[in-house]
Design a protein around this motif. Structure first.
Motif, short mmCIF file in Angstrom:
data_model
loop_
_atom_site.label_atom_id
_atom_site.label_comp_id
_atom_site.label_asym_id
_atom_site.label_seq_id
_atom_site.Cartn_x
_atom_site.Cartn_y
_atom_site.Cartn_z
N LEU A 1 -0.36 90.62 -42.18
CA LEU A 1 -0.68 90.69 -41.21
C LEU A 1 -2.02 90.00 -40.65
N VAL B 1 -5.39 88.81 -37.66
CA VAL B 1 -6.55 89.68 -37.50
C VAL B 1 -7.12 88.34 -36.86
N THR C 1 -11.52 93.87 -32.34
CA THR C 1 -10.12 93.12 -33.06
C THR C 1 -9.06 93.22 -32.86
N LEU D 1 -5.34 92.16 -33.65
CA LEU D 1 -4.30 92.86 -34.87
C LEU D 1 -2.97 92.68 -34.26
N TRP E 1 -12.99 91.54 -44.31
CA TRP E 1 -11.18 92.05 -45.42
C TRP E 1 -11.39 91.43 -45.91
N ALA F 1 -4.26 86.88 -31.64
CA ALA F 1 -4.10 87.78 -33.27
C ALA F 1 -2.08 87.54 -33.38
#
Length: 194
Positions: free
Chosen positions: A44, A46, A52, A54, A106, A171
């Motif tokens: 993942l 970020v 945000t 993703l 996070w 991202a």
């Protein structure tokens, strides 16, 4: 001679404002995508911010899904982090672009789950994925990043966006940097080279 008296007038005191409750985290946070069959691991990426970006990559180094999520406030984002990571049982790596207090939430949650974290600045993935002339100005870099992110989407056969926000595009590219860094891809795929 007249004397004038000033009479102090009082305005009625209003009650203190009641604090507005923080709205719940929007649901669903993650896209409704069926888990990949036989998926051993995922990465993942970020792009930090209250809005945000993703991007999720599979073990084959291809983009599975991406999105931009506006959490509305830093508090709501921090509360949402466990749900985001908890929705990804095959998560093997987390790449965070950015730093500060938003990154701490996070990092803490990923460490609690035993997920390795790489925290980078945008200049790291830009150095690898963009040409030097494309990095001279921030606006120019964002435009080139968006074009490259669209090529990653096409190469990965991920759903095409109607509109691709810059946080989701960044991202996607931080995630591409992450799969190369992890060795899931040994080199930039020919379709993405220039």
């Amino acid at each position: 001679m007249r004397l004038w008296c000033a009479i102090a007038t009082r305005t009625p005191r209003s009650p203190p404002p009641t604090p507005t409750p923080v709205p719940p985290v929007p649901s669903p946070i993650l896209p409704d995508v069926a888990p990949e069959r036989g998926a051993a691991h995922a990465l993942l990426a970020v792009d930090l911010g209250v809005r945000t970006g993703l991007a999720l990559y599979g073990g084959d180094g291809r983009l599975r899904w991406y999105r931009s999520q506006n959490f509305g406030s830093a508090a709501r984002l921090r509360r949402a982090v466990p749900a985001v990571l908890g929705a990804l049982p095959a998560l093997a790596r987390l790449v965070i672009e950015g730093g500060g207090s938003l990154a701490d939430a996070w990092v803490r949650e990923a460490e609690r789950r035993g997920v390795p974290v790489r925290q980078i600045g945008a200049e790291e993935w830009r150095r690898l994925l963009l040409l030097p002339r494309e990095q001279r100005r921030g606006t120019e870099a964002k435009r080139h990043a968006s074009a490259l992110a669209r090529r990653v989407i096409e190469w990965s056969a991920a759903p095409r966006p109607t509109a691709l926000r810059h946080d989701a595009a960044e991202a996607i590219l931080a995630g591409l940097w992450g799969v190369l860094d992890a060795g899931w891809l040994t080199a930039l795929p020919p379709a993405l080279r220039r």
